[in-house]
Design an enzyme around this catalytic site. Structure first.
Site, PDB file in Angstrom:
ATOM      1  N   ASP A   1       0.772  -1.242   0.000  1.00 43.71           N
ATOM      2  CA  ASP A   1       0.000   0.000   0.000  1.00 43.71           C
ATOM      3  C   ASP A   1       0.804   1.293   0.000  1.00 43.71           C
ATOM      4  O   ASP A   1       0.220   2.362   0.069  1.00 43.71           O
ATOM      5  CB  ASP A   1      -0.953   0.031   1.176  1.00 43.71           C
ATOM      6  CG  ASP A   1      -0.209  -0.012   2.504  1.00 43.71           C
ATOM      7  OD1 ASP A   1       1.029  -0.091   2.489  1.00 43.71           O
ATOM      8  OD2 ASP A   1      -0.878   0.040   3.529  1.00 43.71           O
TER       9      ASP A   1
ATOM     10  N   PRO B   1       8.428  -5.931   3.092  1.00 47.96           N
ATOM     11  CA  PRO B   1       7.471  -4.895   2.712  1.00 47.96           C
ATOM     12  C   PRO B   1       7.632  -3.609   3.523  1.00 47.96           C
ATOM     13  O   PRO B   1       7.027  -2.609   3.199  1.00 47.96           O
ATOM     14  CB  PRO B   1       6.125  -5.544   3.016  1.00 47.96           C
ATOM     15  CG  PRO B   1       6.404  -6.489   4.131  1.00 47.96           C
ATOM     16  CD  PRO B   1       7.827  -6.954   3.954  1.00 47.96           C
TER      17      PRO B   1
ATOM     18  N   ARG C   1      -2.769   5.112   7.216  1.00 49.39           N
ATOM     19  CA  ARG C   1      -3.443   4.790   5.953  1.00 49.39           C
ATOM     20  C   ARG C   1      -4.585   5.764   5.687  1.00 49.39           C
ATOM     21  O   ARG C   1      -4.842   6.660   6.487  1.00 49.39           O
ATOM     22  CB  ARG C   1      -3.984   3.353   6.061  1.00 49.39           C
ATOM     23  CG  ARG C   1      -2.902   2.293   6.124  1.00 49.39           C
ATOM     24  CD  ARG C   1      -2.562   1.848   4.740  1.00 49.39           C
ATOM     25  NE  ARG C   1      -3.777   1.383   4.119  1.00 49.39           N
ATOM     26  CZ  ARG C   1      -4.258   0.141   4.195  1.00 49.39           C
ATOM     27  NH1 ARG C   1      -3.574  -0.771   4.835  1.00 49.39           N
ATOM     28  NH2 ARG C   1      -5.398  -0.186   3.627  1.00 49.39           N
TER      29      ARG C   1
END
Lengths: 602, 602
Positions: free
Chosen positions: B52, B329, B243
């Site tokens: 993301d 990640p 986020r």
């Protein structure tokens, strides 16, 4: 096909006319959740031509409704103006270039040009997403306002009765309909049927200035073809307004013999055509070439400069836009003034219809917008005279010199940009504590500035934190929150706000009426958003800093730019339309309560 | 339902896998007008979770395809990083804050976080507008590449045969289809079927670092909940990635006993769950609270650090994205590297398929992207070790100190931002004249800078004038065009360009291959766009100035920022993917011809 008998219905607000003014009204009211309908006599929206200049302030306003992004994507930007005057060698010569606008505080330091149909489409598409559509072709055939004083004073009454006639009814749709409205907005243009129905006079007069307008894609060696140009030649005056794509609009000064019918003394459009307009333009542009094979749109007009004697009938029927002011199109004022009329009205109607504000709030519409329209006409009178006057040639004489024209252009800059609009003291403009935010002028629009969000150091334009969502924005400039004594003052202020106007006028859900933002003057490494009292941080996003972003590219210096004391802070209330309503030091928070008490219901 | 017999078809490019890498490929190829199909085995796009983070360079790349506006509207921005370490009083304490990225030249000086499904939707919607859709659920069952050398060398041949099986055929659709492709892109993930089909090995190994990931809306008093946080505690390490909306992602370090099945020695997902992850997190965050009631998505993984031994088979089958590199990640590298792999390939395939470039151009894909992937793994190895290592406590010891970690964080900043990607010399990177634009590094992406358009003084970001439209951008830094001698040099250059590469490799429509922009170093009051030779102003919009806008808010200083001589100028060729290909002084324009001759067909 059977036509049903006449139908009857009720609505909170009926908007008559779907030009820029009516669309702004219907769009803003729909966005506010108001029960609104809008009708227009034209079977379809405008395809080309007509008004097309969007001022810096109007871009700010459109941005506050979330509509500027598309405008900026589709439109042309006009940043520079060039001036041409008679050359000693014959023809014209450039005498200077300057910024197209004179408004250093403008967030968007340019004008956007885009044809009216594209601007209307931005509203129409946004309205459609909310399920509101223009009903067309529909004409009003009668309008009646109740004379019953009790009915007029009752905020729940529907005292305006309008009969609408649908010119193309679909199967099963009644041809006529009686609409009972709480409020009607007549945004039906210069020949306003609503205005005439109530016998409202237009004060002012026609001028003798006759202009032709033509939209072309030029074939030209003129180097300023993409700038606003004011061209004064011995062959007449001309203005270029560059448009989207490769198009430009030419405004061309005409003489009586060009267009008047000698028998009637009236403008005879048959005497003119786009080819003839281009012939006049070609002479003006000499020694540069200016040619076009095709013409998008053209017209001729005589400048009128008039303002309606009143803008409302008992605050139940309002007129807006061209219905209440007509003027020269050259300074690009018309559409802007029109949209800003209804922008001023939207939040006031919304608050009254929700029962939050007293109906007296609606009186401020005429108070604020009629004065503006009068100033506009005064400006237009001076500017048109300068522009239509003969230029001073190098041989001297009594014509208009480049210096005179340039000075006028720049003096009026703040006005033509829309940035200088200044509403006078009224129930919604309280100026007594102006000194506590010297450069945030009460009655003017909230000045743009970039602040940084405390929780994540993301920069935000403060105007984007003050959207046109009908809420009052309470900006708490909290001062130096890294200082314990100041934090105690902030806590005391928070208690006063919470026990005062926030609950008194905000009811059970004050977040629907007020959006409270806190702005600390401390640097970002000395602030956590959790430092602020809960009422000043109803969400983590509500706390800001007067500091730069992480790379010092934007932000910082806001307290200084606004003239607010960095230690002590101040409270600034921004009206739902983006204008500063009141400024107050912490100690005078009671005056903020009094401000709201002046028009809101507890 | 009748299933027809096996079908057979041809396509120029078949993309296998519709993750970020495959979507970037299919979208870019479709935009270039290439005949492309894309298939994916999943019945629907990803809904939540997974990768993301979008790096600054990737935002620039998405902007070059016109896709950044939506990304920026929907995504969260991560501007600041905060560091927490063990406190002498127990628990954690903040030891510092810094910018999230270390790349002063980034146009977007932050990372965007948004869930993978939303990012994929941006591509899918843009592709749909071009009539290209992902065919799903479809799996390839066999792939064969011709061994015929003549066939492989023939640019018109279709040497790759892929059998596709549709898992949910509609009425009349064949269940299997033989697709003959000129080129195949295997963007089918870490377990790539395409890679395995050609026996391409992965070099590198698994680590011992085990991490859990959970997406939550936190209920917390932690003041840095909206910043990227690197938290080293005596209870383990943790990272926060804020986020969109109020969500955050927690990366939580786990121990073998947390997740390993003692019998098999492998990760047992049944031993873990989001509640257990939150239990670990709560200990790490002490004395701050960190609570969540619901969980959007969670997983656990062991970091692998591997690169494929080759990225193509005879430049007819390519692998891209996770199919050729896997890594941790936490630095947000994976999706970015994946999209940039195919971004590198799109223009090369487009030029070869149009017959403009020699097939040898395709060799530069592996050359440029495999080196990058190796650098990425090297970086990841160091960073993961630092991040997963024990922190140094105030009592001292041999753990990782805050200073060590911060230094690594900043040293690798240019790398993690993607801005530092630097392609080595090759047929598409010629460095011999680097000195003529010292700060425009040949092999790096074109540095952003704002220039002003000569015709209308409108400021433009130069990156927006270099979109990913498969054209080479020829930026003619024309020097001081207000000087007659320099104008003569510019005219001579224009003649050489027009008689040289512009016509030689541009054919009848050179504007389709090259976009030529001229940038004068003279101030705006000394330049008319009409001053430049016609080949340098094929449209009025093609002439720029190194000057500020009308209010001196943006622009100016570009020649200095790029290290280009303001009097003499230089020519800069920007590749279609936005990387600088060659710089040359006017006198060496022949070297620009030679550059193009190295891979293009006359």
């Amino acid at each position: 096909m059977t036509i049903p008998a006449e139908a009857e219905s009720s609505v909170d607000v009926l908007v008559i006319g779907a030009g820029p003014s009516g669309l702004m009204a219907a769009h803003g009211l729909a966005r506010a959740g108001v029960n609104v309908r809008i009708v227009d006599q034209r079977p379809a929206k405008v395809a080309a031509g007509q008004a097309d200049g969007i001022q810096p302030r109007t871009i700010e306003v459109l941005q506050s409704y979330g509509l500027a992004e598309r405008l900026l994507r589709e439109g042309n930007q006009m940043h520079m103006a060039a001036f041409y005057n008679p050359s000693p060698n014959g023809g014209i010569v450039r005498t200077g270039r300057t910024a197209d606008i004179t408004a250093p505080s403008a967030r968007y330091p340019f004008e956007v040009t885009l044809h009216q149909g594209a601007i209307e489409a931005i509203f129409l598409d946004s309205m459609a997403a909310m399920g509101v559509h223009v009903e067309r072709p529909v004409v009003p055939t009668s309008i009646e306002l109740s004379a019953d004083k009790a009915e007029l004073k009752d905020p729940h009454s529907h005292p305006v009765k309008v009969v609408l006639k649908c010119l193309a009814p679909t199967e099963g749709q009644p041809e006529t309909e009686v609409v009972n409205a709480k409020y009607v907005i007549g945004a039906d243009g210069a020949h306003s049927w609503v205005r005439k129905s109530f016998g409202i006079s237009m004060d002012g007069e026609q001028t003798n200035y006759i202009w032709g307008v033509v939209d072309i894609v030029p074939d030209s060696n003129f180097p300023d073809v993409r700038n606003r140009c004011a061209i004064h030649s011995t062959n007449g005056s001309c203005m270029i307004i560059p448009r989207e794509g490769d198009k430009i609009r030419l405004y061309i000064q005409l003489t009586d013999t060009d267009v008047l019918n000698p028998e009637t003394g009236r403008v005879d459009k048959n005497k003119m055509g786009p080819e003839k307009l281009m012939e006049v333009a070609k002479k003006t542009f000499y020694p540069y070439t200016m040619h076009a094979d095709t013409f998008d749109w053209w017209t001729i007009y005589i400048i009128g400069q008039r303002v309606a004697s009143k803008f409302s009938v008992n605050e139940r029927v309002f007129i807006a836009g061209d219905a209440c002011h007509t003027h020269s199109p050259k300074a690009g004022q018309g559409m802007n003034a029109s949209m800003n009329d209804t922008h001023n009205l939207i939040w006031k109607l919304s608050h009254v219809l929700r029962g939050w504000a007293d109906m007296s709030l609606l009186k401020t519409y005429e108070f604020e917008r009629r004065k503006y329209a009068q100033d506009l006409i005064d400006f237009d009178r001076k500017f048109s005279a300068l522009f239509s006057g003969k230029p001073r040639t190098s041989a001297g004489g009594d014509g208009v010199s480049h210096e005179e024209f340039l000075q006028a252009f720049q003096t009026f800059g703040a006005f033509t940009s829309g940035i200088g609009i200044h509403y006078a003291p009224s129930p919604v403009v309280h100026t007594q504590h102006q000194a506590h935010a010297r450069a945030l002028v009460v009655g003017q629009r909230m000045r743009p500035h970039v602040f940084v969000r405390a929780a994540d150091a993301r920069p935000f334009e403060v105007q984007d934190l003050c959207p046109a969502d009908t809420r009052f924005k309470v900006l708490v400039f909290a001062g130096d929150t890294s200082d314990a004594a100041q934090r105690a003052r902030v806590q005391a202020l928070a208690d006063a706000v919470e026990q005062g106007f926030y609950r008194r006028f905000g009811g059970a859900e004050p977040g629907k009426v007020f959006d409270v933002l806190a702005i600390s003057s401390a640097p970002k490494d000395k602030v956590d958003y959790t430092d602020l009292p809960p009422v000043f941080r109803t969400h983590w996003s509500k706390v800001l800093l007067d500091d730069t972003d992480m790379f010092a590219r934007v932000g910082g210096g806001g307290y200084d730019a606004y003239g607010i004391d960095k230690t002590k802070g101040a409270v600034v209330v921004v009206r739902p339309d983006g204008y500063v309503g009141i400024v107050a030091p912490f100690e005078s928070i009671q005056d903020v309560d009094d401000y709201f008490a002046g028009f809101m219901k507890a």
